[in-house]
Design an enzyme around this catalytic site. Structure first.
Site, PDB file in Angstrom:
ATOM      1  CG  ASP A 188      14.053 127.050  35.027  1.00 52.11           C
ATOM      2  OD1 ASP A 188      15.012 126.690  34.423  1.00 52.11           O
ATOM      3  OD2 ASP A 188      13.781 128.486  35.091  1.00 52.11           O
ATOM      4  CE1 TYR A 334      18.501 132.552  34.099  1.00 47.81           C
ATOM      5  CE2 TYR A 334      16.235 133.500  33.163  1.00 47.81           C
ATOM      6  CZ  TYR A 334      17.168 132.445  33.341  1.00 47.81           C
ATOM      7  OH  TYR A 334      16.713 131.360  32.958  1.00 47.81           O
ATOM      8  CG  HIS A 386      14.855 122.328  32.883  1.00 48.28           C
ATOM      9  ND1 HIS A 386      15.800 122.260  33.965  1.00 48.28           N
ATOM     10  CD2 HIS A 386      14.560 123.505  32.622  1.00 48.28           C
ATOM     11  CE1 HIS A 386      15.458 123.679  34.584  1.00 48.28           C
ATOM     12  NE2 HIS A 386      14.856 124.168  33.598  1.00 48.28           N
TER      13      HIS A 386
END
Length: 408
Positions: A188, A334, A386
């Site tokens: 990630d 982000y 993930h």
């Protein structure tokens, strides 16, 4: 929240750290959960509208009535935790040195919606392999930092802490710890940070491992990103010479971008997510809905069918976010990011790739070899998703031992 940082500081400016959450904070959490105002049930029989009401209510009941934060707090405090200031910001990290003197130093980076809790299951097997089915020659000295804005690290008060700056901080951290030769791993955000660390080529970095490789050809990466609403027909515009495996990866990317509203929200309007600081149930629901495969995994955990993650695993991480009030501060990475998550970036250091079947996309060997020309290991696993360290710690441990064996 209260934490304890001891006054003693060594010559490198590294301070021991202990987690100490007051009982009043835990009682306040339970009270807020009990006061949740619920919406009506979704109008579909699947997870296509997001986290099902049944799942989040089951989570809330367990969180309020049965969950025990003190267990994971004790587990965290059983490991050596530290704080050090880098580039004006406090960085928290776990640092476990192996009893084997020739162990290889390894820095492992978590992602979102994760924390250092993701990596707790791999600490023992990596640092003490002889007690976990490995050889002394497999040992690692392990460094697990909290990304700025996450967990117990400081929260940036000004912009500029993108993943490239985090990567530079990690190089400084490893240097400060005295490691002149080390490897790095991540998934990630940890995967992107690790790729960027490799691009910065700090003198001590000799190789990397990733379980979410940045290996997508840039033109395909741009094409799939441009079709979030479906109006551009990205899949109908793919190059004609793709293999069946490469085309399948494109389909997975296309699906992800059409179901990535959480990332778009954090990437454009993180401060609008104030509700994550006010409601523990809002925070939990938001953190659960990362991707379709992970949501299905988590739903099963709270339906009494745990596969890879238990209810406590899930709530350990969510509770850490709540107690540190990092729902919004973690989202800002982000907004700060200026790099593609998935495209090839030109990494030339020795690199290893592990492909888990329930990852956002399965990277073909052909693309891994193009993205990482010094590819020293590539393997497709038969299970896992993930959050590899969290879900499948045994498999990831085996991958890391194998991947870095040639660099010792």
């Amino acid at each position: 929240m209260a934490v304890k940082t001891e006054a003693r500081v060594d010559v490198a400016g590294i301070r021991p750290f202990t987690v100490e959450i007051p009982d009043a904070d835990l009682q306040a959490l339970r009270s807020r959960i009990a006061a949740t105002r619920w919406p009506e049930r979704e109008t579909v029989g699947d997870q296509s509208q997001g986290v099902p009401l049944e799942t989040i209510q089951a989570l809330a009941r367990y969180w309020e009535k049965e969950y025990d934060w003190r267990k994971v707090e004790a587990r965290l405090n059983s490991l050596p935790n530290f704080i050090t200031e880098i580039d004006g910001l406090d960085i928290h990290f776990i640092h476990v040195r192996s009893k084997h003197d020739d162990a290889l130093p390894l820095i492992v980076t978590h992602g979102w919606p994760g924390s250092v809790i993701e990596q707790l299951k791999i600490v023992g097997p990596l640092t003490d392999p002889t007690a976990h089915g490995g050889d002394a020659s497999d040992a690692f000295h392990l460094v697990i930092p909290s990304i700025p804005g996450f967990g117990f690290s400081g929260k940036p008060t000004a912009s500029g802490w993108g993943p490239d700056r985090v990567a530079r901080a990690w190089a400084e951290l490893m240097d400060r710890l005295g490691y002149q030769r080390y490897v790095a791993q991540g998934g990630d955000w940890g995967a992107l940070i690790t790729d960027l660390l490799a691009l910065q080529t700090p003198p001590g970095l000799i190789g990397i491992h990733t379980n979410m490789p940045g290996a997508i050809p840039p033109e395909i990466d741009a094409l799939t990103q441009s079709d979030i609403t479906g109006v551009n027909n990205a899949l109908g515009s793919l190059p004609a010479n793709l293999s069946a495996e490469e085309r399948r990866t494109c389909e997975q990317l296309d699906f992800f971008w059409k179901h990535s509203a959480y990332a778009l929200m954090m990437g454009t309007r993180p401060e609008t997510l104030t509700g994550l600081a006010d409601s523990p149930v809002a925070l939990a629901s938001y953190l659960l809905d990362h991707d379709a495969a992970s949501l299905d995994l988590l739903c099963r955990s709270f339906a009494g069918q745990p596969v890879g993650l238990s209810r406590d695993d899930v709530l350990d991480n969510i509770t850490l976010f709540w107690l540190t009030n990092t729902g919004v501060s973690a989202a800002r990475i982000y907004w700060e990011n200026k790099f593609s998550f998935f495209s090839a970036k030109g990494v030339t250091v020795p690199a290893a790739v592990s492909v888990f079947p329930d990852e956002l996309y399965e990277t073909p060997r052909s693309w891994a070899e193009q993205a990482y020309p010094n590819l020293i290991h590539y393997n497709k696993l038969d299970k896992g998703g993930h959050f590899a360290a969290w879900e499948q710690p045994r498999l990831l441990t085996q991958e890391l031992r194998t991947a870095f064996r040639s660099l010792r």
